[in-house]
Design a protein around this motif. Structure first.
Motif, mmCIF file in Angstrom:
data_model
loop_
_atom_site.group_PDB
_atom_site.id
_atom_site.type_symbol
_atom_site.label_atom_id
_atom_site.label_comp_id
_atom_site.label_asym_id
_atom_site.label_seq_id
_atom_site.Cartn_x
_atom_site.Cartn_y
_atom_site.Cartn_z
ATOM 1 N N UNK A 236 0.799 -1.249 -0.054
ATOM 2 C CA UNK A 236 -0.161 0.077 -0.060
ATOM 3 C C UNK A 236 0.769 1.580 0.009
ATOM 4 N N UNK A 237 1.927 1.281 0.604
ATOM 5 C CA UNK A 237 2.737 2.419 0.933
ATOM 6 C C UNK A 237 3.619 2.629 -0.529
ATOM 7 N N UNK A 238 3.831 1.512 -1.203
ATOM 8 C CA UNK A 238 4.420 1.496 -2.635
ATOM 9 C C UNK A 238 3.462 2.373 -3.591
ATOM 10 N N UNK A 239 2.354 1.960 -3.460
ATOM 11 C CA UNK A 239 1.350 2.509 -4.387
ATOM 12 C C UNK A 239 0.964 3.986 -4.135
ATOM 13 N N UNK A 240 0.983 4.386 -2.674
ATOM 14 C CA UNK A 240 0.742 5.486 -2.392
ATOM 15 C C UNK A 240 1.999 6.558 -3.084
#
Length: 269
Positions: A236-240
């Motif tokens: 999720x952090x990578x996508x953000x």
């Protein structure tokens, strides 16, 4: 004289037997859990296999790597069915040879036959295309990953909005409500949509300055490069961060606001 080596061998054998094997990211399906997993709520890719099958053994490493590469995708399941044990499932899905691969789309319980390559690259390319994921064989996100079209359009509108901060943010919230995913249908997508609205709102509040986007992207990059990120949160952090990177690229010349593009098209006509 030989008692010490013998005891050593016994001890070593016990250690090897008690050592846990590496946990697999593949979900094992049976008649007991098949319908609860393949219930239309996720994309499910199923391999029907036989333990004695040479072709099954040959593709096992690729299948295992596929499952590991996609383990952070909450909407995708990579699964196995031992068809020599689960004969009823094999009959139900018309399994006549091994391995047989079946793909179940989110929103459907109907099986689709997979008839492409069996290396991890081909398998992953198929899942990425059909499930809308952007994973590389090592589990990292592809450079092609980024905000969906509705986010790009909403950001272009925010950049060209001539109203006040409140008016522009209201338009942003409206776009999120009408074009973005709902928490019920796509929980993971809704989290990213809310993140997008939050930081584009800051972009608007600060006079359309890229500063808040850059600051958050730098913060996320530091955390991701630190190597101590909870695996459950890393995806999720990578996508953000990719959303922010793409928005910043747009501001730095990677794209133009929609109104400017329309004007150019009119000039050419």
């Amino acid at each position: 004289m030989n008692s010490i080596p013998l005891l050593s061998l016994v001890f070593l054998s016990l250690v090897l037997l008690s050592s846990p094997s590496r946990a697999s990211d593949i979900v094992n399906l049976s008649a007991d859990n098949f319908d609860s997993v393949v219930d239309g709520s996720k994309f499910v890719f199923v391999k029907f296999f036989a333990p004695w099958c040479g072709h099954c053994k040959a593709m096992a490493p690729a299948w295992d790597q596929l499952a590991t590469a996609l383990k952070e995708e909450t909407d995708v399941v990579i699964a196995d069915v031992d068809a020599t044990i689960e004969r009823d499932l094999g009959t139900r899905f018309e399994v006549r040879g091994y391995p047989t691969l079946k793909f179940f789309r989110k929103g459907s319980k109907d099986a689709e036959a997979y008839q492409f390559g069996r290396n991890v690259e081909a398998l992953l390319e198929f899942v990425n295309k059909e499930a809308g994921t952007f994973r590389m064989p090592d589990g990292s996100l592809s450079p092609d990953a980024g905000p969906p079209e509705w986010m790009l359009e909403a950001f272009a509108a925010a950049r060209t909005c001539t109203g006040g901060s409140v008016e522009c943010k209201d338009a942003l919230a409206k776009a999120r409500g009408t074009e973005g995913p709902s928490a019920e249908d796509d929980p993971a997508g809704a989290v990213l949509a809310d993140f997008f609205v939050k930081f584009v709102g800051k972009f608007i509040d600060e006079g359309k300055s890229p500063a808040p986007l850059k600051k958050e992207s730098e913060r996320l990059s530091r955390i991701l490069s630190g190597g101590s990120v909870d695996p459950a949160k890393k995806g999720v952090m990578s996508k953000k961060n990719l959303i922010l990177v793409k928005l910043l690229e747009t501001l730095e010349g990677g794209g133009r606001p929609a109104e400017e593009e329309d004007d150019d098209e009119k000039d050419e006509l």
